[in-house]
Design an enzyme around this catalytic site. Sequence first.
Site, PDB file in Angstrom:
ATOM      1  N   ASP A   1      43.886  -1.534 103.018  1.00  0.00           N
ATOM      2  CA  ASP A   1      45.289  -1.779 102.659  1.00  0.00           C
ATOM      3  C   ASP A   1      46.185  -0.614 103.082  1.00  0.00           C
ATOM      4  O   ASP A   1      47.376  -0.794 103.307  1.00  0.00           O
ATOM      5  CB  ASP A   1      45.430  -1.996 101.145  1.00  0.00           C
ATOM      6  CG  ASP A   1      45.177  -3.457 100.774  1.00  0.00           C
ATOM      7  OD1 ASP A   1      45.396  -4.330 101.634  1.00  0.00           O
ATOM      8  OD2 ASP A   1      44.746  -3.714  99.644  1.00  0.00           O
TER       9      ASP A   1
ATOM     10  N   ILE B   1      36.646  -6.198  84.299  1.00  0.00           N
ATOM     11  CA  ILE B   1      36.277  -5.078  83.427  1.00  0.00           C
ATOM     12  C   ILE B   1      36.645  -3.756  84.104  1.00  0.00           C
ATOM     13  O   ILE B   1      37.208  -2.851  83.497  1.00  0.00           O
ATOM     14  CB  ILE B   1      34.762  -5.106  83.135  1.00  0.00           C
ATOM     15  CG1 ILE B   1      34.446  -6.314  82.245  1.00  0.00           C
ATOM     16  CG2 ILE B   1      34.311  -3.812  82.453  1.00  0.00           C
ATOM     17  CD1 ILE B   1      32.999  -6.474  81.893  1.00  0.00           C
TER      18      ILE B   1
ATOM     19  N   CYS C   1      35.210   4.348 120.330  1.00  0.00           N
ATOM     20  CA  CYS C   1      34.169   5.063 119.579  1.00  0.00           C
ATOM     21  C   CYS C   1      32.768   4.593 119.997  1.00  0.00           C
ATOM     22  O   CYS C   1      32.337   4.926 121.091  1.00  0.00           O
ATOM     23  CB  CYS C   1      34.422   4.938 118.088  1.00  0.00           C
ATOM     24  SG  CYS C   1      33.748   6.349 117.205  1.00  0.00           S
TER      25      CYS C   1
ATOM     26  N   GLN D   1      30.637   5.023 123.596  1.00  0.00           N
ATOM     27  CA  GLN D   1      29.253   5.486 123.726  1.00  0.00           C
ATOM     28  C   GLN D   1      28.418   4.437 124.472  1.00  0.00           C
ATOM     29  O   GLN D   1      27.591   4.776 125.327  1.00  0.00           O
ATOM     30  CB  GLN D   1      28.683   5.791 122.339  1.00  0.00           C
ATOM     31  CG  GLN D   1      29.485   6.906 121.640  1.00  0.00           C
ATOM     32  CD  GLN D   1      29.043   7.183 120.208  1.00  0.00           C
ATOM     33  OE1 GLN D   1      28.197   6.495 119.658  1.00  0.00           O
ATOM     34  NE2 GLN D   1      29.631   8.200 119.592  1.00  0.00           N
TER      35      GLN D   1
ATOM     36  N   HIS E   1      39.817   6.674 117.442  1.00  0.00           N
ATOM     37  CA  HIS E   1      40.270   5.351 116.991  1.00  0.00           C
ATOM     38  C   HIS E   1      41.786   5.201 117.138  1.00  0.00           C
ATOM     39  O   HIS E   1      42.521   5.401 116.155  1.00  0.00           O
ATOM     40  CB  HIS E   1      39.873   5.139 115.528  1.00  0.00           C
ATOM     41  CG  HIS E   1      38.409   4.999 115.341  1.00  0.00           C
ATOM     42  ND1 HIS E   1      37.757   3.788 115.427  1.00  0.00           N
ATOM     43  CD2 HIS E   1      37.448   5.923 115.109  1.00  0.00           C
ATOM     44  CE1 HIS E   1      36.460   3.970 115.240  1.00  0.00           C
ATOM     45  NE2 HIS E   1      36.238   5.261 115.051  1.00  0.00           N
TER      46      HIS E   1
ATOM     47  N   GLU F   1      43.461   2.630 117.242  1.00  0.00           N
ATOM     48  CA  GLU F   1      43.999   1.480 116.479  1.00  0.00           C
ATOM     49  C   GLU F   1      44.681   1.891 115.178  1.00  0.00           C
ATOM     50  O   GLU F   1      45.527   1.176 114.663  1.00  0.00           O
ATOM     51  CB  GLU F   1      42.889   0.457 116.202  1.00  0.00           C
ATOM     52  CG  GLU F   1      41.802   0.851 115.209  1.00  0.00           C
ATOM     53  CD  GLU F   1      40.628   1.618 115.834  1.00  0.00           C
ATOM     54  OE1 GLU F   1      40.810   2.212 116.914  1.00  0.00           O
ATOM     55  OE2 GLU F   1      39.537   1.633 115.225  1.00  0.00           O
TER      56      GLU F   1
HETATM   57  N1  GLN Z   1      27.915   5.447 115.406  1.00  0.00           N
HETATM   58  C1  GLN Z   1      28.687   6.238 116.300  1.00  0.00           C
HETATM   59  C2  GLN Z   1      28.801   7.679 115.824  1.00  0.00           C
HETATM   60  O1  GLN Z   1      28.559   7.957 114.671  1.00  0.00           O
HETATM   61  C3  GLN Z   1      30.062   5.652 116.503  1.00  0.00           C
HETATM   62  C4  GLN Z   1      30.927   5.728 115.288  1.00  0.00           C
HETATM   63  C5  GLN Z   1      32.119   4.784 115.339  1.00  0.00           C
HETATM   64  O2  GLN Z   1      32.187   3.911 116.181  1.00  0.00           O
HETATM   65  N2  GLN Z   1      33.037   4.938 114.416  1.00  0.00           N
HETATM   66  O3  GLN Z   1      29.146   8.529 116.573  1.00  0.00           O
END
Ligand code: GLN
Length: 544
Positions: free
Chosen positions: A71, A148, A382, A386, A508, A510
């Site tokens: 949120d 609760i 991320c 990789q 990230h 986003e």
């Molecule tokens: N699992 C990967 C890392 O820890 C990528 C993490 C992710 O995408 N937020 O580096």
Amino acid sequence: MTKHIFVTGGVVSSLGKGLTSASIGMLLEQRGLKVKIQKLDPYINVDPGTMSPYQHGEVYVLDDGSETDLDLGHYERFTNSPLSRDSNYTTGQIYLSVIEKERRGEFLGKTVQVIPHITNEIKQCIKRLRDDDTDVVITEIGGTVGDIESQPFLEAIRQFSLDVGKENCLYIHLTLVPYLKAAAELKTKPTQHSVGQLREIGIQPDILICRCERTISREDREKIGLFCNVPLEAVIEEKDKDFSIYEVPLSLVEHGLDELIVRRLQLESSSTLDLDDWRELLHRMRNPSHEISIAVVGKYAEHKDAYKSIYEAIDHAGISNLAQIRIGRIQSEDVENEGPERLLSGYDGILIPGGFGERGIEGKVAAIRYARERNIPFFGICLGMQCAVIEYGRNVVGLTDAHSTEFDKDSPHPVICLLDEQKNIVEMGGTMRLGAQPAILESGTHCANLYGKTEVEERHRHRYEFNHVYRKQFAAHGMRFAGTSPDGKLVEIVELEDHPWFVAVQYHPEFKSKPTHSHPLFQGFIEAAVSRRVKEKQNASVSF
Ligand code: GLN
């Protein structure tokens, strides 16, 4: 003097309290007020960082590295409220803090109890947001009245008005007014019961926001008002929006919510709202020039909230590119089993989001290969970055069995490996490389061009990194290290030179996209997808 708005929810969960709180924040800001928003979550986890996306949806990361409820993403997309660790507290955090105080002997031998110790701690969490610069603090209470778990929070907000004065607090209760097909009418009883429960614990809501599928008649609003002890003008309808969530603030204005809040709290604000940007945004959404489709290939594709900010950021870039975007949520395991051709052909762009764990990795790698070989715009985020490195290592650099040590500790080519700083960490909660970190971009790259600068700051959440031992080898095969940490040690961005748009980032982006300001990289990705579509159309018409 800071004023307080408390937003509670009743009848059922998932009513959109977050969105409504964010909309209220935005309307007050548009009236010239300084707003802060926070969410208090009744679950016992200390934060959502260790929770499965199936349970909790995405983990939203802030600049300061806190891992928070999704949120807070709505709050940041709708408002300019500065968010920090103080913007999200859970029962777990509250208890942890009280128990730590108890261990330090701070309670001087007293029996530690829910009232007053836990409720005092909750009130402290709210008070931390008060300052001379803040006109209004909006506190959203997670969960549903009657749970609760949420009782101590409700008790704390009841007491709060004793501390700061009744006239400085406003209680807004969000409820559901369902339509019963068989009876062909809207039902107000659940709302009456929910307000009844609130009143039992001493909270009389000032405003009711009624979620509904159909317009609530004046008679029904009067009935709700009468039974719930709320004047008619404060029974506000919030009808389902079938077009876009960005319509919510505008519809709340139509029903007079901002005016009512300002009047009730005696806030000194401008009397008009500037909603031009917001109207323009909806206008653009309603009048797209292009139609494209983007595949998001992930492990939690079937869960609508697991990649919430990614979907939002794609939409924002659609708005700025005047493109209507169909997002295909593709399970990476399905790509593994059925092959990329079957599931991905026809898409104008492919995005691989972040993630953890081995399940579906090979499907992601296959999807990336497909995007790379067919020149389809590709955006890796991320874990997506990789996987792009793994794919390139295996299929271009010639490192058979290249992998990340997250998935294969004994890989002969660990092209992705644990960050040095992570090597001695054993605790899971809050221990990744988290939050805003600077990156330096190489000029002339897609990224530098899109950002329009060579120094950026983006939010991170990872433990693994590109293994720099392989840097030269990858570069020799055409992978460009377009961005790194300022010391040059960590790879932040990779791009491919001979591909129309292949960008993958360790962070990230986003989390920093807004509906009115699409993130530059999403902007570029969607622009590339649109050009591909336009070219394909042209090619198709030429061949006729
Ligand atoms: N699992 C990967 C890392 O820890 C990528 C993490 C992710 O995408 N937020 O580096």
